[in-house]
Write an enzyme that holds these catalytic residues in place. Structure first.
Site, mmCIF file in Angstrom:
data_model
loop_
_atom_site.group_PDB
_atom_site.id
_atom_site.type_symbol
_atom_site.label_atom_id
_atom_site.label_comp_id
_atom_site.label_asym_id
_atom_site.label_seq_id
_atom_site.Cartn_x
_atom_site.Cartn_y
_atom_site.Cartn_z
ATOM 1 N N SER A 124 0.831 -1.211 0.000
ATOM 2 C CA SER A 124 0.000 0.000 0.000
ATOM 3 C C SER A 124 0.862 1.255 0.000
ATOM 4 O O SER A 124 2.017 1.236 0.433
ATOM 5 C CB SER A 124 -0.905 0.015 1.236
HETATM 6 N N1 SAM Z 1 -0.464 -4.714 3.920
HETATM 7 C C1 SAM Z 1 0.261 -5.066 2.753
HETATM 8 C C2 SAM Z 1 1.668 -4.521 2.708
HETATM 9 O O1 SAM Z 1 2.048 -3.754 3.586
HETATM 10 O O2 SAM Z 1 2.390 -4.881 1.771
HETATM 11 C C3 SAM Z 1 -0.484 -4.758 1.496
HETATM 12 C C4 SAM Z 1 -1.598 -5.679 1.279
HETATM 13 S S1 SAM Z 1 -2.232 -5.796 -0.349
HETATM 14 C C5 SAM Z 1 -2.896 -4.211 -0.663
HETATM 15 C C6 SAM Z 1 -3.654 -6.796 0.011
HETATM 16 C C7 SAM Z 1 -3.325 -8.232 0.325
HETATM 17 O O3 SAM Z 1 -4.520 -8.904 0.730
HETATM 18 C C8 SAM Z 1 -2.782 -9.021 -0.860
HETATM 19 O O4 SAM Z 1 -1.541 -9.549 -0.547
HETATM 20 C C9 SAM Z 1 -3.824 -10.110 -1.076
HETATM 21 O O5 SAM Z 1 -3.276 -11.319 -1.544
HETATM 22 C C10 SAM Z 1 -4.416 -10.252 0.302
HETATM 23 N N2 SAM Z 1 -5.732 -10.895 0.372
HETATM 24 C C11 SAM Z 1 -6.799 -10.760 -0.439
HETATM 25 N N3 SAM Z 1 -7.821 -11.530 0.001
HETATM 26 C C12 SAM Z 1 -7.385 -12.166 1.120
HETATM 27 C C13 SAM Z 1 -7.961 -13.095 2.040
HETATM 28 N N4 SAM Z 1 -9.225 -13.541 1.915
HETATM 29 N N5 SAM Z 1 -7.207 -13.524 3.059
HETATM 30 C C14 SAM Z 1 -5.929 -13.114 3.229
HETATM 31 N N6 SAM Z 1 -5.329 -12.240 2.393
HETATM 32 C C15 SAM Z 1 -6.050 -11.766 1.348
#
Ligand code: SAM
Length: 212
Positions: free
Chosen positions: A60
């Site tokens: 993000s």
């Molecule tokens: N917080 C992260 C960072 O600092 O890099 C950024 C996160 S990214 C915007 C969103 C993440 O949510 C992705 O890695 C995606 O694979 C994960 N995601 C999506 N659906 C999910 C689920 N049901 N359970 C766990 N992770 C999930």
């Protein structure tokens, strides 16, 4: 190597009002974002933008991490749940805010990203983050209740399991919508829940049982 760029970014996040508290400012100064970014993008580590981390996912933008950290009002020693580990950067920031006596549990649906996040967190000696693999839309019941829960991807609505796993009192932050979504803060206190809308944002989708 990136110290000056980091300080410049933190200065502008403070000036623009995204960073409001000294604790969030200190966390930004302590956590090296370049360790959470793929090699070919390292030079953009301190540009205020999301960056590719593989699997079609992103780390993000720093201003979004600041908004979410401030909205959650995180205190030392708290137990936190993050849904969507990605690179591990946001979890490392929150780990600074809860301190050594606090814990951050974070769950990621892609095994490969969870493995990279663990490596990234090891590189910076971050020992109070526990990374799990699974569908975080169902929360992580094993360690409940959590003082704070936040979702780093867009959910169609606030997943009920997350409300159930939140301590009373507690705060839950979820981007609600499709890709374009509303950052939504649910406060639980004395068995009552109130919902506050904090503004529009853009996130990758939450994919899972309570997701898209
Ligand atoms: N917080 C992260 C960072 O600092 O890099 C950024 C996160 S990214 C915007 C969103 C993440 O949510 C992705 O890695 C995606 O694979 C994960 N995601 C999506 N659906 C999910 C689920 N049901 N359970 C766990 N992770 C999930």
């Amino acid at each position: 190597m990136f110290e000056q760029e980091k300080e410049r970014l933190v200065f502008s996040l403070c000036k623009e009002g995204y960073i409001k508290t000294d604790s969030v400012k200190q966390a930004f100064l302590r956590v090296p974002r370049e360790e959470f970014v793929p090699d070919f993008l390292k030079k953009y580590s301190y540009v205020d933008t999301p960056l590719d981390i593989g699997n079609g996912q992103t780390i993000s933008a720093p201003h979004m991490v600041a908004i979410m950290c401030e909205a959650l009002d995180i205190k030392k020693s708290q137990k936190i749940l993050e849904i969507g580990t990605g690179s591990g950067y946001h979890a490392a920031m929150v780990a600074q805010l809860v301190g050594e006596t606090g814990r951050v549990y974070t769950i990621e649906r892609f095994e490969s990203l969870a493995a990279i996040a663990k490596q990234n967190l090891d590189k910076i000696n971050c020992t109070n983050v526990i990374v799990e693999v699974g569908d975080g839309s169902c929360g992580l019941p094993r360690y409940q209740p959590y003082d704070r829960i936040y979702v780093t991807c867009a959910a169609p609505s606030i997943p009920q399991p997350l409300i159930d796993q939140l301590r009373d009192p507690g705060k839950l932050l979820v981007p609600v919508g499709d890709m374009y979504c509303e950052l939504t803060l649910l406060l639980k206190e004395k068995q009552k829940q109130t919902v506050h809308h904090l503004g529009g944002c853009v996130f990758v989708p939450l994919v899972g049982k309570y997701g898209h």
